[in-house]
Design a protein around this motif. Structure first.
Motif, short mmCIF file in Angstrom:
data_model
loop_
_atom_site.label_atom_id
_atom_site.label_comp_id
_atom_site.label_asym_id
_atom_site.label_seq_id
_atom_site.Cartn_x
_atom_site.Cartn_y
_atom_site.Cartn_z
N ASP A 168 -22.54 25.04 -11.02
CA ASP A 168 -22.91 26.07 -10.06
C ASP A 168 -23.96 25.59 -9.07
O ASP A 168 -24.36 26.31 -8.16
CB ASP A 168 -23.39 27.34 -10.78
CG ASP A 168 -24.61 27.09 -11.68
OD1 ASP A 168 -25.28 26.04 -11.52
OD2 ASP A 168 -24.90 27.93 -12.54
N GLY A 169 -24.44 24.34 -9.29
CA GLY A 169 -25.42 23.76 -8.39
C GLY A 169 -26.84 24.15 -8.66
O GLY A 169 -27.77 23.62 -8.03
N GLU A 170 -27.07 25.06 -9.61
CA GLU A 170 -28.43 25.56 -9.87
C GLU A 170 -29.19 24.70 -10.88
O GLU A 170 -30.42 24.68 -10.89
CB GLU A 170 -28.36 27.00 -10.40
CG GLU A 170 -27.73 27.99 -9.42
CD GLU A 170 -28.54 28.12 -8.15
OE1 GLU A 170 -29.78 28.08 -8.22
OE2 GLU A 170 -27.92 28.26 -7.08
N GLN A 171 -28.48 24.02 -11.75
CA GLN A 171 -29.07 23.20 -12.81
C GLN A 171 -30.10 23.98 -13.64
O GLN A 171 -31.20 23.52 -13.93
CB GLN A 171 -29.69 21.93 -12.23
CG GLN A 171 -28.68 20.90 -11.74
CD GLN A 171 -27.71 20.44 -12.82
OE1 GLN A 171 -26.66 21.05 -13.02
NE2 GLN A 171 -28.07 19.37 -13.51
N THR A 172 -29.69 25.19 -14.02
CA THR A 172 -30.52 26.04 -14.86
C THR A 172 -30.58 25.47 -16.27
O THR A 172 -29.56 25.14 -16.86
CB THR A 172 -29.94 27.47 -14.92
OG1 THR A 172 -29.76 27.95 -13.58
CG2 THR A 172 -30.85 28.40 -15.69
N VAL A 173 -31.78 25.36 -16.81
CA VAL A 173 -31.96 24.77 -18.13
C VAL A 173 -31.81 25.82 -19.22
O VAL A 173 -32.35 26.94 -19.10
CB VAL A 173 -33.35 24.09 -18.24
CG1 VAL A 173 -33.59 23.55 -19.65
CG2 VAL A 173 -33.47 22.97 -17.22
N ASP A 174 -31.10 25.51 -20.25
CA ASP A 174 -30.90 26.40 -21.39
C ASP A 174 -32.26 26.74 -22.03
O ASP A 174 -33.06 25.83 -22.28
CB ASP A 174 -29.99 25.72 -22.42
CG ASP A 174 -29.44 26.68 -23.46
OD1 ASP A 174 -30.23 27.45 -24.03
OD2 ASP A 174 -28.22 26.66 -23.70
N PRO A 175 -32.54 28.02 -22.28
CA PRO A 175 -33.80 28.40 -22.91
C PRO A 175 -34.01 27.76 -24.29
O PRO A 175 -35.15 27.67 -24.76
CB PRO A 175 -33.70 29.93 -23.05
CG PRO A 175 -32.69 30.33 -22.02
CD PRO A 175 -31.72 29.20 -21.93
N ALA A 176 -32.91 27.32 -24.91
CA ALA A 176 -33.02 26.69 -26.23
C ALA A 176 -33.64 25.30 -26.16
O ALA A 176 -34.02 24.73 -27.20
CB ALA A 176 -31.65 26.61 -26.89
N VAL A 177 -33.76 24.74 -24.96
CA VAL A 177 -34.34 23.40 -24.80
C VAL A 177 -35.85 23.50 -24.94
O VAL A 177 -36.55 23.96 -24.04
CB VAL A 177 -33.95 22.79 -23.44
CG1 VAL A 177 -34.69 21.47 -23.23
CG2 VAL A 177 -32.44 22.58 -23.35
N LYS A 178 -36.34 23.06 -26.07
CA LYS A 178 -37.77 23.06 -26.37
C LYS A 178 -38.12 21.81 -27.15
O LYS A 178 -37.29 21.31 -27.92
CB LYS A 178 -38.16 24.30 -27.19
CG LYS A 178 -37.94 25.62 -26.47
CD LYS A 178 -38.30 26.79 -27.37
CE LYS A 178 -38.05 28.12 -26.65
NZ LYS A 178 -38.35 29.28 -27.53
N ALA A 179 -39.34 21.33 -26.95
CA ALA A 179 -39.78 20.15 -27.69
C ALA A 179 -39.71 20.42 -29.18
O ALA A 179 -40.16 21.47 -29.65
CB ALA A 179 -41.20 19.78 -27.29
N PRO A 180 -39.15 19.51 -29.96
CA PRO A 180 -39.02 19.73 -31.40
C PRO A 180 -40.36 19.64 -32.11
O PRO A 180 -41.28 18.96 -31.65
CB PRO A 180 -38.08 18.60 -31.84
CG PRO A 180 -38.37 17.50 -30.87
CD PRO A 180 -38.63 18.18 -29.56
N VAL A 181 -40.44 20.34 -33.23
CA VAL A 181 -41.63 20.24 -34.09
C VAL A 181 -41.35 19.16 -35.12
O VAL A 181 -40.44 19.29 -35.95
CB VAL A 181 -41.93 21.59 -34.78
CG1 VAL A 181 -43.11 21.43 -35.73
CG2 VAL A 181 -42.20 22.67 -33.75
N VAL A 182 -42.11 18.08 -35.05
CA VAL A 182 -41.90 16.95 -35.95
C VAL A 182 -43.18 16.72 -36.75
O VAL A 182 -44.25 16.53 -36.18
CB VAL A 182 -41.53 15.68 -35.16
CG1 VAL A 182 -41.42 14.48 -36.09
CG2 VAL A 182 -40.22 15.88 -34.40
#
Length: 436
Positions: free
Chosen positions: A103-117
């Motif tokens: 769609d050209g917007e390159q919206t990032v999925d809200p699930a993309v978060k830095a992992p807890v390691v």
């Protein structure tokens, strides 16, 4: 055979074609579509988890790993799934694929978060969730490599990039040195590895100097300049060159106490731990005598090859002879420009018909150059004879399974015989016979 390795790690002096080494990476625009095959790694193919009509975002899971030896596949664009269909890869195999209209917007999925390691288990889980595979070309799932069955005390970072033309890994050192180091330190910390050797061929002095300055004062991390000789970056050769150890026949690097990671692979670990963005882009070297403006390009995974070459431009008035995914020694010729960029691609080379033309093979003159050049100390002439006779016992004695299909034998052959192709057939035949 193991003693032969030290005597025979010879390879070939391939041309120093690194014309894009000084060119900073350019980011390609969003393509007209992305095609994401469900097999972009060694191991079980992924299962599509989206269907036609679904809306996806950057980082949305579209292919779920089936088992441990597999790797998740994520959308590299935001848009709409237009098809879940079958595509044919360069290998000739058909594979399910998810096709997405951006769609050209390159919206990032809200699930993309830095992992807890916090420990080794959560670190391995994070690497697995990233969808990371060996980015030097092999495509082996990284989470599996970081789960050795035997003790490991040394991490080797593969920065050899020994094939002609390819400079994507060199640019990773120069442009993303901080995430290279953070990835290294994470692997060492969570796997409790005491020593790391960053191995770089001497034809990349700027990379050596930069990494030496960054490694200074970091406990256990050192830089080892290597002789510029193909195939220096092959895993078994690299281990011997960097550590002096030998991988046992039929064994894995961990059997020598070593894990080898490509520089872009370990850098991606550093990026993922900081951002949580899974593997959705890939840097490629686009070069060859048919390319108008060779570049290092950051490409969204799934971009059709045709659009990559359109971005760099193909020379007008020349006859296109061959397009190769990867380097000229071990790369694969593509059948159609509709094929997409995969995770493990590190280069796209386009050659004119004149450059790509090969002389007709002549009879073998028994010169022995293939034997002298083989980095694994094999005897391609004898292996070819045993294969012709279908002598599986002799193929086993000649250790055909050690062949890594590096292409050195074909390169050095004065008769220009398809030695590597014959070795591949012999290796495949012996493996199939062994399973019976």
């Amino acid at each position: 055979m193991l003693k032969q390795l030290k005597r025979a790690a010879r390879g070939a002096g391939v041309p120093h074609e690194k014309g894009t080494a000084a060119l900073a990476t350019e980011k390609m625009p969003v393509p007209s579509k992305v095609v994401l095959p469900m097999r972009q790694h060694i191991g079980a193919p992924c299962a599509p988890v989206v269907k036609k009509g679904d809306t996806v975002m950057v980082g949305t899971l579209v292919g779920e790993a089936q088992g441990f030896v597999s790797a998740n596949i994520y959308s590299s664009v935001s848009g709409t799934v237009t098809a879940v269909d079958s595509v044919r890869l360069s290998s000739g195999a058909d594979c399910p694929a998810v096709v997405i209209q951006p769609d050209g917007e390159q919206t990032v999925d809200p699930a993309v978060k830095a992992p807890v390691v916090t420990d080794k288990a959560s670190f391995i889980a994070a690497v697995q969730a990233c969808g990371l595979v060996g980015l030097g070309g092999a495509g082996f799932p990284t989470a599996v490599k970081l789960s050795p069955k035997t003790p490991v005390d040394t991490l080797v970072i593969n920065g050899a990039e020994c094939e002609p033309y390819l400079t994507a890994d060199a640019r990773e050192f120069l442009e993303n040195s901080e995430t290279v180091m953070s990835g290294i330190q994470a692997v060492m910390k969570y796997l409790e590895i005491k020593s790391c050797i960053i191995a770089i061929e001497r034809n990349k002095p700027e990379c050596i100097d930069l990494m030496c300055s960054l490694a200074k004062g970091v406990e256990g991390v050192s830089v080892k300049p290597l002789k510029t000789r193909y195939p220096q970056g092959a895993e078994k050769i690299l281990i011997e060159s960097a550590t002096g150890r030998e991988v046992p026949q039929g064994g894995l690097p961990c059997d020598a106490g070593v894990i080898v990671l490509n520089v872009t692979t370990v850098s991606t670990i550093g990026k993922y731990l900081a951002t949580g963005m899974p593997l959705v882009t890939k840097r490629l070297t686009v070069d060859g005598d048919a390319v108008a403006a060779p570049k290092n390009v950051e490409v969204l995974i799934g971009t059709p090859i045709q659009e990559v070459f359109a971005f760099c431009g193909l020379k007008e008035g020349v006859e296109l002879g061959k397009v190769i995914m990867g380097g000229p020694m071990m790369g694969v010729a593509v059948a159609t420009m509709d094929e997409p960029v995969l995770k493990q691609n590190n280069g796209l080379l386009a050659f004119t018909a004149q450059k790509a033309a090969m002389p007709a093979p002549q009879p073998c003159i028994r010169c022995g150059r293939c034997i002298e050049g083989c980095p694994m100390g094999l005897a391609p002439v004898q292996i070819a004879g045993a294969f012709t006779r279908k002598d599986t016992e002799e193929l086993d004695k000649l250790c055909v399974d050690l062949c890594m299909l590096c292409g050195t034998c074909s390169y050095v052959c004065p008769a220009k015989r398809p030695v590597t192709q014959t070795m591949s057939l012999a290796k495949d035949f012996a493996a199939k016979e062994a399973k019976k």
